[in-house]
Design a protein around this motif. Structure first.
Motif, short mmCIF file in Angstrom:
data_model
loop_
_atom_site.label_atom_id
_atom_site.label_comp_id
_atom_site.label_asym_id
_atom_site.label_seq_id
_atom_site.Cartn_x
_atom_site.Cartn_y
_atom_site.Cartn_z
N LEU A 155 12.81 -29.08 -18.29
CA LEU A 155 12.66 -29.44 -16.88
C LEU A 155 13.39 -30.76 -16.64
O LEU A 155 13.08 -31.78 -17.28
N LEU A 156 14.38 -30.73 -15.75
CA LEU A 156 15.06 -31.95 -15.33
C LEU A 156 14.45 -32.40 -14.01
O LEU A 156 14.45 -31.65 -13.03
N ILE A 157 13.91 -33.59 -14.00
CA ILE A 157 13.37 -34.16 -12.76
C ILE A 157 14.47 -35.03 -12.16
O ILE A 157 14.73 -36.13 -12.64
N GLY A 207 23.85 -41.00 -12.64
CA GLY A 207 24.13 -40.69 -14.04
C GLY A 207 23.00 -41.04 -14.98
O GLY A 207 23.06 -40.72 -16.18
N GLU A 208 21.93 -41.65 -14.48
CA GLU A 208 20.81 -42.01 -15.34
C GLU A 208 20.18 -40.76 -15.95
O GLU A 208 19.88 -39.79 -15.27
N ILE A 216 12.86 -34.17 -18.77
CA ILE A 216 13.87 -35.23 -18.80
C ILE A 216 14.12 -35.73 -17.37
O ILE A 216 14.69 -35.00 -16.55
N PRO A 217 13.71 -36.94 -17.04
CA PRO A 217 14.03 -37.51 -15.73
C PRO A 217 15.51 -37.90 -15.67
O PRO A 217 16.04 -38.50 -16.60
N ILE A 271 15.57 -27.50 -12.49
CA ILE A 271 15.62 -28.83 -11.88
C ILE A 271 14.57 -28.91 -10.79
O ILE A 271 14.46 -28.01 -9.95
N LEU A 272 13.79 -29.96 -10.82
CA LEU A 272 12.86 -30.29 -9.74
C LEU A 272 13.26 -31.66 -9.21
O LEU A 272 13.33 -32.62 -9.97
N SER A 273 13.57 -31.74 -7.94
CA SER A 273 13.99 -33.03 -7.37
C SER A 273 12.79 -33.75 -6.75
O SER A 273 11.85 -33.12 -6.27
#
Length: 286
Positions: free
Chosen positions: A162-164, A201-202, A194-195, A139-141
């Motif tokens: 990778l979850l943004i 919840g988006e 994936i953003p 995860i990258l915020s």
């Protein structure tokens, strides 16, 4: 004559061998292990809670929460309905394959389809230590900035997805989503991006669909192996089965830390929390 021994290579190879044993055991049990990594505060636990809410009626999920100290995240996950265990690393900034296997044994996998390891929060050490997981996720915020693929390339190289996270605050930060995509893909052309917003919840549905597909494919290939005869070309480029295992065994650097562990179970709302700890000297911490 003075001998020079390359300790780094030796210890990396030792952990890689242990990681291979973990993968073999996971395959034997039919258990999918996801290694989730990120910086502190990126939203790993919040993302996990949203994921549990979306998948709890489809999959039996167990979570291993790894931290230097505290059990606040394990309680949060247990309250969301998951079987949870707290792993205390005793100051270590990552988990090794051996420690991961010990955590799985303490968690108990007989009633689990999906095990998730929430690794210690940082973008350096966890990327170097192969845990034996089937897939690596990070995860990258948004508040962390869009330059992280440049500063921590190995993390992006070893991850499958990778979850943004925190895209709901994009208007308030100088964060270039396209730049992150370009930089991450340059490091790892196969990485899925994936953003999401764990708060709103988006994108969680897209993330859960990715997980479903990967678990289904893992189960399919495991079933094929049970009926598939020996093949001399297994694992070679161009063979779909072999390509899967070439990806599966993509080798981040490893390091062995053979540590004894001991745990105490205590009740927790929504589930059971087992504490497993290691200290700096490899001794049990009760």
């Amino acid at each position: 004559m003075l001998r020079t021994i390359e300790i780094k290579q030796s210890v990396f190879e030792s952990n890689d061998r242990e990681a291979d044993r973990v993968r073999a055991e996971l395959k034997k049990r039919g258990l999918f292990l996801l290694n989730l990594m990120s910086s502190p505060g990126s939203g790993k636990t919040t993302t996990l809670v949203k994921t549990l809410g979306a998948l709890k009626d489809e999959l039996r999920i167990g979570v291993m929460e790894a931290d230097i100290d505290s059990d606040v995240d394990a309680h949060t996950v247990a309250d969301a309905g998951a079987k949870a265990i707290q792993l205390h690393t005793g100051g270590m900034c990552h988990l090794t394959a051996d420690m991961t296997m010990q955590g799985l044994e303490a968690l108990g996998t007989e009633d689990i389809d999906l095990a998730i390891l929430e690794n210690v929060g940082n973008l350096v050490c966890p990327a170097e230590f192969d845990t034996g997981a089937v897939k690596n996720a990070m995860i990258l915020s948004v508040p962390e900035g869009d330059d992280k693929p440049l500063k921590y390339p190995l993390m992006f190289e070893v991850c499958d997805v990778l979850l943004i996270n925190k895209i709901d605050v994009l208007p308030y930060f100088d964060f270039d989503l396209d730049a992150v995509r370009e930089r991450a893909k340059k490091r790892n052309p196969k990485i899925e991006i994936i953003p999401i917003s764990a708060r709103t919840g988006e994108g969680i549905d897209v993330w859960c669909d990715w997980l479903r597909r990967e678990i289904e494919e893992y189960r399919r290939l495991r079933g094929l192996e049970e009926i598939r005869p020996e093949r001399p070309d297994l694992g070679k480029e161009g063979d779909p089965w072999g390509d899967f295992f070439l990806r599966l065994s993509k080798r981040p650097l490893g390091f062995p830390n053979k540590r004894a562990f001991a745990g105490k179970a205590q009740p927790c709302a929504g589930g059971r929390i087992m504490h497993t700890s290691w200290n700096h000297h490899g001794a049990c911490r009760l």
